[in-house]
Design a protein around this motif. Structure first.
Motif, short mmCIF file in Angstrom:
data_model
loop_
_atom_site.label_atom_id
_atom_site.label_comp_id
_atom_site.label_asym_id
_atom_site.label_seq_id
_atom_site.Cartn_x
_atom_site.Cartn_y
_atom_site.Cartn_z
N ALA A 174 0.84 -1.20 0.00
CA ALA A 174 0.00 0.00 0.00
C ALA A 174 0.88 1.25 0.00
O ALA A 174 0.60 2.22 -0.71
CB ALA A 174 -0.93 -0.01 1.21
N GLU A 175 1.96 1.22 0.79
CA GLU A 175 2.84 2.39 0.84
C GLU A 175 3.63 2.55 -0.45
O GLU A 175 3.94 3.67 -0.87
CB GLU A 175 3.76 2.30 2.07
N ARG A 176 3.92 1.44 -1.11
CA ARG A 176 4.59 1.52 -2.41
C ARG A 176 3.66 2.16 -3.44
O ARG A 176 4.08 3.00 -4.24
CB ARG A 176 5.01 0.11 -2.84
N ILE A 177 2.38 1.78 -3.40
CA ILE A 177 1.37 2.40 -4.28
C ILE A 177 1.30 3.90 -3.99
O ILE A 177 1.29 4.73 -4.90
CB ILE A 177 -0.03 1.78 -4.05
N GLN A 178 1.25 4.23 -2.69
CA GLN A 178 1.19 5.64 -2.31
C GLN A 178 2.40 6.38 -2.88
O GLN A 178 2.28 7.49 -3.39
CB GLN A 178 1.17 5.76 -0.78
N GLY A 179 3.55 5.71 -2.86
CA GLY A 179 4.77 6.30 -3.41
C GLY A 179 4.68 6.58 -4.90
O GLY A 179 5.03 7.67 -5.35
N VAL A 180 4.18 5.61 -5.67
CA VAL A 180 4.12 5.84 -7.12
C VAL A 180 3.06 6.88 -7.47
O VAL A 180 3.23 7.70 -8.37
CB VAL A 180 3.91 4.54 -7.95
N VAL A 181 1.95 6.88 -6.71
CA VAL A 181 0.91 7.88 -6.96
C VAL A 181 1.45 9.27 -6.59
O VAL A 181 1.25 10.25 -7.31
CB VAL A 181 -0.40 7.57 -6.19
#
Ligand code: GTP
Ligand code: MN
Ligand code: MN
Length: 412
Positions: A174-181
């Motif tokens: 989830a935090e990786r997704i937050q990072g790319v977004v």
């Protein structure tokens, strides 16, 4: 005092919203059958029954001691009719509950459960597929795809990425997704907030999707246009007809970068205050924000970058084969992106942090005890429609006359 604990039963019974419901609690063995029955009825399409069992489960989750005998709980508010007590009695006596075992093993439940696991398929479509088409598994959908006439485009992607989308999303992912977004958001607007809400904000270590709220405040022209629209008596969606909002631009970038597998932008029309409040009266968690329900490629490693030339397939057969690829560097992940105007931010964060049951109780309390309407947009008085502004979640709890509850204690 019960078994040496000092426990104020009257306070517990009279103030369900003042209870603390953390992820760690004292009664996992008793909560499990009730949570299952709640999930069972939700899967089978009976939300009222589901809610009753969820309420009972939440009651046990917030007890400050481990239950050993029925006498400790018979008069607790929230355990409902005799049904829950019977389930609990049997579980305490024998370590399991026959009703739960029978329901868990029933063919209809197992089928409906696999079918509603497909993104885009809800109980009623699942029920129809099962009852009138004899469809029981995802492979049946693939085999009969041509004659099923499933028009919701999401279902195609739900089928293609079934495995990925039914694997829990870890907090790390989830935090990786937050990072790319975050990386793409910074390209379309400066200084925006991007908050991870949903279960992760309540401390859960995994979830079924990633709920991200976006707010660009007054640093963005949207913020400016929204506040001018608002002063003209209109509230609601972060975008406005005509110009492209932050969310639309963010989506275009994510697509361009090759991160989007599927996206459905939901841009509700701006409503005037009166129509808006009327809509808010429905007891529902739906709101009127501009939002996007997407399936993104979640990188499996930090250094992975998508290939923008890697075209997304659009027919099911090639989707299913591309969806099977084991080491492609990413995993399909459900992401909700919500654009929130700055003045509604605390209400949006509260609404999107859940749990669903906690928010439901909070809204019902606001409505029936205080005569106020609480939504993810704000808090209104029913008669005069006065909006109660808030700069933080703390201020919302204060408006409601409740002690502030940390997100980790909202796991009702
Ligand atoms: P998992 O994702 O399964 O870990 O649980 P979750 O608690 O994050 O649930 P979910 O993602 O379904 O929803 C997160 C919160 O957002 C819940 O409190 C929901 O009530 C709320 N929510 C979900 N969809 C909507 C919506 O369309 N509008 C509003 N206002 N709230 C929503
Ligand atoms: Mn979620
Ligand atoms: Mn969600």
């Amino acid at each position: 005092p019960i078994d040496g604990f000092s426990f104020d039963k009257d306070f517990f019974n009279n103030n369900p919203l003042e209870r603390h419901a953390s992820l760690d609690h004292h009664n996992p063995e008793l909560v499990a059958p009730l949570s299952f029955l709640s999930e069972y009825w939700s899967t089978m399409g009976d939300e009222q029954r589901s809610l009753a069992f969820a309420t009972a489960a939440a009651t046990l989750k917030s007890l400050p001691f481990a239950v050993t005998t029925m006498s400790q709980i018979v008069d607790l508010k929230g355990l409902g009719s005799g049904h829950c007590l019977k389930v609990l009695q049997e579980t305490l006596d024998t370590g399991s509950c026959r009703e739960v075992v029978a329901k868990r093993d029933s063919d209809k439940y197992k089928s409906i459960k696999s079918l509603t696991g497909v993104y885009g398929i809800g109980n009623s479509v699942a029920e129809k597929l099962y009852t009138s088409r004899n469809i029981t598994r995802v492979s049946d959908i693939i085999a009969s795809w041509g004659c099923l006439a499933l028009h919701d485009e999401r279902i195609k992607y739900g089928v293609a990425y079934y495995g990925d989308l039914n694997t829990p999303v870890t907090r790390e992912a989830a935090e990786r997704i937050q990072g790319v977004v975050r990386r793409e958001l910074d390209q379309v607007a400066q200084g925006c907030k991007l908050e991870l809400t949903g279960g992760y904000r309540r401390g859960k270590s995994s979830g079924h999707d990633v709920d991200l709220l976006v707010c660009c405040g007054s640093n963005d022209e949207d913020g400016a246009s929204v506040s001018s629209v608002r002063s003209a008596g209109v509230v609601g969606s972060g975008g406005n007809a005509g110009t492209d909002g932050v969310l639309a631009r963010l989506l275009r970038r994510l697509r361009h970068t090759g991160l989007i597998l599927h996206a459905r932008l939901d841009r509700p029309p701006a409503l005037n205050e009166a129509a808006y409040r009327k809509q808010s009266d429905r007891v529902s968690s739906m709101d009127n924000y501009e939002k996007c329900f997407c399936i993104l490629k979640c990188p499996l490693q930090d250094d992975w970058t998508p290939d923008p030339m890697d075209d997304i397939q659009t027919d099911l057969s090639s989707l299913v084969t591309s969806g099977q690829n084991g080491d492609r560097g990413w995993r399909a992940t459900r992401v909700d992106l919500v654009y929130v105007p700055q003045h509604q931010w605390p209400y949006a964060v509260l609404g999107w942090s859940g749990s669903k049951l906690f928010l439901r109780l909070l809204r019902r309390y606001a409505s029936s005890t205080l005569g106020l309407v609480l939504t993810s947009h704000g808090l209104w008085s029913k008669d005069r429609g006065r909006l109660l502004p808030a700069n933080s979640e703390q201020e919302i709890f204060a408006h409601l006359g409740l002690t502030y509850k940390h997100p980790s204690q909202r796991n009702f």
